[in-house]
Design a protein around this motif. Structure first.
Motif, PDB file in Angstrom:
ATOM      1  N   ALA A  94       0.829  -1.211   0.000  1.00  0.00           N
ATOM      2  CA  ALA A  94       0.000   0.000   0.000  1.00  0.00           C
ATOM      3  C   ALA A  94       0.863   1.261   0.000  1.00  0.00           C
ATOM      4  CB  ALA A  94      -0.930  -0.010   1.204  1.00  0.00           C
ATOM      5  N   LEU A  95       1.919   1.285   0.804  1.00  0.00           N
ATOM      6  CA  LEU A  95       2.800   2.454   0.843  1.00  0.00           C
ATOM      7  C   LEU A  95       3.524   2.648  -0.481  1.00  0.00           C
ATOM      8  CD1 LEU A  95       4.276   2.138   4.427  1.00  0.00           C
ATOM      9  CD2 LEU A  95       2.696   3.871   3.597  1.00  0.00           C
ATOM     10  N   MET A 101       4.232   5.548  -5.614  1.00  0.00           N
ATOM     11  CA  MET A 101       4.243   5.535  -7.072  1.00  0.00           C
ATOM     12  C   MET A 101       3.203   6.515  -7.630  1.00  0.00           C
ATOM     13  SD  MET A 101       6.671   3.671  -8.034  1.00  0.00           S
ATOM     14  CE  MET A 101       6.333   3.439  -9.753  1.00  0.00           C
ATOM     15  N   HIS A 102       2.050   6.598  -6.971  1.00  0.00           N
ATOM     16  CA  HIS A 102       1.007   7.529  -7.409  1.00  0.00           C
ATOM     17  C   HIS A 102       1.494   8.975  -7.278  1.00  0.00           C
ATOM     18  CE1 HIS A 102      -2.941   9.177  -8.146  1.00  0.00           C
ATOM     19  NE2 HIS A 102      -2.863   9.850  -7.004  1.00  0.00           N
ATOM     20  N   LEU A 135       5.364  13.932 -11.908  1.00  0.00           N
ATOM     21  CA  LEU A 135       5.924  13.944 -13.255  1.00  0.00           C
ATOM     22  C   LEU A 135       4.909  14.469 -14.277  1.00  0.00           C
ATOM     23  CD1 LEU A 135       7.924  10.601 -13.268  1.00  0.00           C
ATOM     24  CD2 LEU A 135       8.819  12.931 -13.108  1.00  0.00           C
ATOM     25  N   GLU A 136       3.650  14.120 -14.111  1.00  0.00           N
ATOM     26  CA  GLU A 136       2.627  14.631 -15.016  1.00  0.00           C
ATOM     27  C   GLU A 136       2.475  16.143 -14.889  1.00  0.00           C
ATOM     28  OE1 GLU A 136      -0.793  12.340 -13.973  1.00  0.00           O
ATOM     29  OE2 GLU A 136      -0.197  10.633 -15.214  1.00  0.00           O
TER      30      GLU A 136
END
Length: 123
Positions: free
Chosen positions: A53-54, A59-60, A66-67
């Motif tokens: 979960a962490l 990663m999210h 980056l987006e």
């Protein structure tokens, strides 16, 4: 590695701290051994789920960062391209107000160039 740590803790707890909890430890040895094994497996599973979960959360956040960076670079390139092609480029916010200071707009509509048009409604 988390699983290996759990197995080593189980081995230490079983063979060193409580030798009666081994399969060779008498009448209740198997029961205590199974209890310790289930307890350690549950702890390892909970640790694994927390790590997954962490990691997904990290990663999210990295993907979103980056987006956003790519969008800012794209917006900057588009603004420079429009500056080359147009006399004035005006960026508006969601309420149709001038979002950035635009001295070229002030000069074009014959206002004092020192006057700030940022925040004025574009209607």
């Amino acid at each position: 590695l988390v699983w290996l740590d759990g197995v080593s803790v189980l081995a230490c707890r079983t063979f060193v701290l409580n030798p009666a909890a081994t399969p060779f430890g008498g009448d209740h040895g198997w029961e205590m051994f199974r209890f310790n094994l289930v307890l350690d497996l549950a702890g390892s599973l909970a640790t694994f789920v927390a790590i997954v979960a962490l990691r997904a959360n990290d990663m999210h956040r990295v993907r979103r960062h980056l987006e956003e960076k790519a969008l800012r670079l794209s917006s900057g390139a588009l603004t420079r391209l429009l500056d080359l092609m147009c006399d004035v480029v005006v960026e508006l916010d969601s309420e149709l107000r001038v979002a950035q200071p635009t001295p070229k707009l002030s000069a074009m509509v014959m206002l004092d160039t020192c006057r700030d048009v940022q925040g004025l409604r574009f209607t």
